[in-house]
Design a protein around this motif. Structure first.
Motif: not given
Length: 380
Positions: A211, A183-184, A123, A200, A202, A3
């Motif tokens: 988080h 974008n996490r 996003d 966080a 999704d 990552r």
């Protein structure tokens, strides 16, 4: 590790694109301005920016949402989203963008879920918008349909708590919300809590979840307002409204964790008047950070140390207007546009490529209580 390598690769690609853009600048950019205006007026103003001269030419904008203050443009360039402040529950609006003229047409609107929506982001995939509700002290995520319209919220989170100033911080006041470069995660600066709350994200389900490291704190009574990442994704900066300071953080992109580096004043040492801050912007090349002062009516300019992300104050530059609620730098790093909410004006500055200093021009246009400025290349 994979990552981290991906993020570094994407950062290099983005910086390469920025460099290419600087060599092959578009001749024109469309400039969209969110204002405090009634729904039956052209609350979102539009101008065409001449990239050679900095001149601004008025164009048709959009109406249909009351007080369309903050804006976000879809990555495709085909739609625009705004928050609509006012009422017990605020609104979020979607507009189509005519690729030939830039004109806006209202597509639909949805509930913000809370009062006083004041900030919006979209996003990287263009599938969700997230909003911060100042009055309600909450955040929400609304999916974007294939036709650009908004769907009802898939996430809504109510903040709780308070901080040390009973006049401003007896309850939460979410003031901005931003995605990280990968974008996490989403980061919400809450003025009432003296925290940057971390969620966080999704993208497939449109869900925000607290988080595992739920927040980063600033000094009590600071009132964090707006937040910006460095293009390297290694640093981030928050401007603190109540103490007229700017706090720098390191950012661990793998873990989604902010760690405090330093906090600096946004004002000259000899300033004695009343002031509050508003916006923080990082230059496209990452060499400078800028923050706006309302009261001193200036832009504070900082140089970024590439080795550690720390800032050094360079100067304060007058916006030649009043109450700079927001300002923006075009994607090539050539022009800075400062919105004077108190002077109903937008002033254009040219950025010195070596020093980063905003140089005033004679370009000024009128706009009613301008709040937010966003750029779009025509014909996207």
């Amino acid at each position: 590790m994979l990552r981290r390598s991906w993020i570094l690769s994407m950062t290099a690609l983005a910086l390469g694109c920025a460099a290419a853009g600087a060599q092959d600048k578009p001749a024109k950019l469309w400039v969209y301005v969110g204002t405090y205006s009634p729904a039956d007026s052209e609350g979102i103003r539009c101008f065409e920016l001449d990239m050679a001269t900095g001149a601004l030419t008025p164009k048709p904008g959009g109406k249909g949402i009351g007080n369309p203050s903050f804006l976000a443009i879809h990555p495709s360039g085909r739609s625009l989203y705004c928050v609509g402040e006012g009422g017990k529950t605020g609104a979020v609006g979607a507009f189509s963008i005519d690729p030939a003229t830039g004109a806006l047409t209202l597509l639909n609107k949805e509930s913000a879920g809370g009062s006083g929506p004041c900030h919006i982001s979209i996003d990287k995939a263009g599938k969700n918008v997230i909003i911060a509700n100042y009055g309600g002290g909450s955040v929400a995520c609304l999916p974007v349909a294939a036709d650009g319209t908004l769907k009802a919220a898939t996430s809504f989170i109510q903040h709780t708590g308070s901080s040390v100033n009973p006049g401003r911080q007896k309850e939460p006041h979410a003031h901005s919300i931003n995605f990280d470069p990968a974008n996490r995660f989403a980061f919400c600066a809450d003025l009432g809590l003296d925290k940057i709350l971390v969620y966080a994200f999704d993208g497939a389900s449109g869900k925000l979840t607290p988080h595992t490291t739920p927040s980063a704190a600033v000094a009590p009574g600071s009132g964090p307002r707006h937040f910006a990442f460095h293009p390297s994704a290694k640093y981030a900066y928050v401007i603190n409204e109540m103490t007229s300071t700017l706090t720098a953080f390191t950012y661990d992109a793998d873990k989604g964790v902010l760690s405090t580096l330093q906090t600096l004043s946004t004002l000259p040492a000899d300033f004695k008047g009343n002031n509050s801050t508003a916006e923080v912007v990082v230059s496209p090349d990452g060499r400078f950070v800028y923050g706006s002062n309302r009261g001193h009516d200036s832009i504070a300019v900082y140089a970024v140390d590439a080795a550690d992300g720390k800032l050094t104050h360079q100067a304060n530059v007058s916006i030649i207007g009043k109450t700079p609620r927001n300002f923006a730098i075009d994607p090539t790093g050539t022009w800075l546009l400062a919105a004077g909410q108190g002077s109903n004006s937008i002033h254009v500055f040219k950025l010195d490529p070596k020093t980063g200093m905003p140089q005033p021009t004679d370009v000024k246009v009128d706009a009613p209580k301008p709040v937010c400025i966003r750029f779009l290349a025509p014909g996207r």
